[in-house]
Design a protein around this motif. Structure first.
Motif, PDB file in Angstrom:
ATOM      1  N   LYS A 208      -5.657  -5.805  -0.493  1.00  0.00           N
ATOM      2  CA  LYS A 208      -4.858  -5.532  -1.373  1.00  0.00           C
ATOM      3  C   LYS A 208      -3.453  -6.232  -0.188  1.00  0.00           C
ATOM      4  N   ILE A 209      -3.354  -5.878   0.831  1.00  0.00           N
ATOM      5  CA  ILE A 209      -2.424  -5.899   2.029  1.00  0.00           C
ATOM      6  C   ILE A 209      -2.001  -7.672   2.365  1.00  0.00           C
ATOM      7  N   TYR A 210      -3.371  -8.068   2.297  1.00  0.00           N
ATOM      8  CA  TYR A 210      -3.251  -9.552   2.410  1.00  0.00           C
ATOM      9  C   TYR A 210      -3.026 -10.185   1.242  1.00  0.00           C
ATOM     10  N   GLU A 211      -3.331  -9.467   0.183  1.00  0.00           N
ATOM     11  CA  GLU A 211      -2.943 -10.364  -1.044  1.00  0.00           C
ATOM     12  C   GLU A 211      -1.753 -10.179  -2.119  1.00  0.00           C
ATOM     13  N   VAL A 250       9.376   0.110   6.275  1.00  0.00           N
ATOM     14  CA  VAL A 250      10.047  -0.094   5.140  1.00  0.00           C
ATOM     15  C   VAL A 250      10.147  -1.526   3.690  1.00  0.00           C
ATOM     16  N   ILE A 251       8.485  -2.134   4.833  1.00  0.00           N
ATOM     17  CA  ILE A 251       8.153  -3.357   4.034  1.00  0.00           C
ATOM     18  C   ILE A 251       6.837  -3.307   3.038  1.00  0.00           C
ATOM     19  N   VAL A 252       6.324  -2.537   3.713  1.00  0.00           N
ATOM     20  CA  VAL A 252       4.870  -1.854   2.802  1.00  0.00           C
ATOM     21  C   VAL A 252       5.422  -0.476   1.939  1.00  0.00           C
ATOM     22  N   ILE A 253       6.018   0.142   2.634  1.00  0.00           N
ATOM     23  CA  ILE A 253       6.625   1.234   1.361  1.00  0.00           C
ATOM     24  C   ILE A 253       6.769   0.212   0.487  1.00  0.00           C
ATOM     25  N   GLY A 254       8.221  -0.416  -0.177  1.00  0.00           N
ATOM     26  CA  GLY A 254       8.924  -1.581  -0.837  1.00  0.00           C
ATOM     27  C   GLY A 254      10.211  -0.591  -1.647  1.00  0.00           C
ATOM     28  N   ASP A 255      10.559  -0.717  -2.397  1.00  0.00           N
ATOM     29  CA  ASP A 255      11.756  -0.296  -2.565  1.00  0.00           C
ATOM     30  C   ASP A 255      11.112   0.713  -3.517  1.00  0.00           C
ATOM     31  N   SER A 258       7.589   0.960  -4.098  1.00  0.00           N
ATOM     32  CA  SER A 258       6.919   0.162  -5.102  1.00  0.00           C
ATOM     33  C   SER A 258       5.753  -0.740  -4.558  1.00  0.00           C
ATOM     34  N   MET A 259       6.084  -1.347  -3.393  1.00  0.00           N
ATOM     35  CA  MET A 259       4.626  -1.915  -3.105  1.00  0.00           C
ATOM     36  C   MET A 259       3.697  -1.455  -2.620  1.00  0.00           C
ATOM     37  N   ILE A 260       3.640   0.267  -1.739  1.00  0.00           N
ATOM     38  CA  ILE A 260       2.812   1.023  -1.595  1.00  0.00           C
ATOM     39  C   ILE A 260       2.162   1.546  -3.237  1.00  0.00           C
ATOM     40  N   LEU A 283      -1.889   6.960  -0.113  1.00  0.00           N
ATOM     41  CA  LEU A 283      -2.072   6.015   1.096  1.00  0.00           C
ATOM     42  C   LEU A 283      -0.859   7.030   2.109  1.00  0.00           C
ATOM     43  N   PHE A 284      -0.372   6.140   3.323  1.00  0.00           N
ATOM     44  CA  PHE A 284       0.120   7.103   4.017  1.00  0.00           C
ATOM     45  C   PHE A 284       0.485   5.353   4.935  1.00  0.00           C
TER      46      PHE A 284
END
Ligand SMILES: Nc1nc2c(ncn2[C@@H]2O[C@H](COP(=O)(O)OP(=O)(O)OP(=O)(O)O)[C@@H](O)[C@H]2O)c(=O)[nH]1
Ligand SMILES: [Mg+2]
Length: 303
Positions: A208-211, A250-255, A258-260, A283-284
């Motif tokens: 999912k991270i790749y996607e 910060v990017i993985v967590i998202g606004d 929302s992303m995580i 998830l952490f």
């Protein structure tokens, strides 16, 4: 002369085709897609990005008259990090125990690059070249690929296929089985892989991270399943997503998370499908600078 006893005993021998069939090729050629198609089950994660697979994934195809242990491997690259070195070690391990090598090419890509890689493997076992993604080109291009690879010294034959649009397994295996020795099965029981459930769970999260995440970020990421607890009504899974830098976290967590959340809910659906059970997934995100070059971290994350 009495022969009855012997005859009964003879029928107990299981004579079947057995052996290790290992898939090699450039990143993105379709190795993992091919493994999944042959198994009829999604064991290896797939993505349009290169360098998705980082481990050797063994899967066991059991039938009355054969047992084929088929392996997906990481795409062959020049190592730039310790992580890459581990990936290429997995390729080397698979090279060493192959009975038959499947050398896979994306028929759209230039043939010479794959040829150089295959020649450099110095194979001691028979190899078949799998011309993949034939759904993407015209017949002339396919014929050109077949003629090119059939002229190469390492190639015992070619198999044309489209791993993502459906495979006739029986026809695909025919030339492979012809090259395998007869013997007794290596694995008994009905396990389809030698890897633990936790591995597949962490891979589904990584997929999912790749996607969902941009170009470079997936390559800076690892996933570690920290907790896997089977409760009465569900499985509780806690996993860490490892990145190099705070900015990546910060990017993985998202606004507002929302992303995580998105990664989590997509991964959870796949894990539930795989385990055939309800899953609670937590998830952490953790920052571990330069984990790709750190032996201790690499070991901890399963590399
Ligand atoms: N059109 C088409 N796409 C395919 C085919 N096989 C694989 N793909 C796509 O090619 C991309 C790469 O597939 P993978 O199976 O992840 O490739 P891989 O060789 O395992 O790649 P690495 O793990 O990075 O080495 C994915 O987007 C697949 O859906 C095919 O036969 N036809
Ligand atoms: Mg792969």
């Amino acid at each position: 002369m009495y022969t009855g006893g012997q005859m009964t005993r003879l029928t107990e021998f299981i004579i079947m085709k057995t052996g290790f069939v290992n898939i090699f090729g450039q990143p993105n050629a379709g190795k993992s897609t091919l493994l999944n198609a042959l198994m009829g089950e999604k064991l290896a994660i797939v993505s349009p990005k290169v360098q998705t697979t980082r481990h050797r994934i063994k899967a066991i195809m059991n039938e009355k008259d054969y047992q084929v242990v088929i392996s997906d491997t990481p795409g062959i690259i020049e190592p730039r990090y310790k992580l890459h070195e581990k990936m290429m070690k997995a390729v080397k391990g698979a090279l060493e125990d192959s009975d038959v090598a499947l050398l896979i090419v994306d028929v759209k890509e230039d043939f010479a690059t794959s040829d150089a890689i295959f020649a450099a493997l110095h194979l001691k076992v028979p190899a078949l070249v799998v011309v993949n993604k034939i759904d993407t080109v015209n017949k002339d291009r396919i014929d050109e690929a077949v003629a090119y690879f059939e002229s190469r010294p390492y190639c015992k034959g070619t198999i044309k296929t489209s791993a993502s649009t459906g495979i006739n397994i029986k026809a695909f295996l025919k030339p492979i089985l012809a090259l395998l020795p007869e013997g007794e099965p290596f694995f008994t029981g009905d396990d389809i892989s030698d890897l633990p459930t936790k591995f597949f769970v962490s891979e589904m999260i990584r997929e999912k991270i790749y996607e969902l995440l941009g170009d470079e970020l997936p390559y800076h990421t690892a996933v570690l399943v920290r907790e896997f607890k089977e409760k009465t009504t569900l499985v509780k899974i806690v996993a860490d997503i490892i990145v190099h830098r705070e900015t990546q976290k910060v990017i993985v967590i998202g606004d507002k998370g929302s992303m995580i959340k998105n990664i989590g809910s997509k991964a959870r659906r796949d894990i539930e499908e795989f385990l055939q059970q309800k899953v609670f997934l937590e998830l952490f995100v953790k920052v571990k600078p330069k984990w790709r070059d750190n032996e201790l971290y690499l070991k901890e994350y399963g590399y």
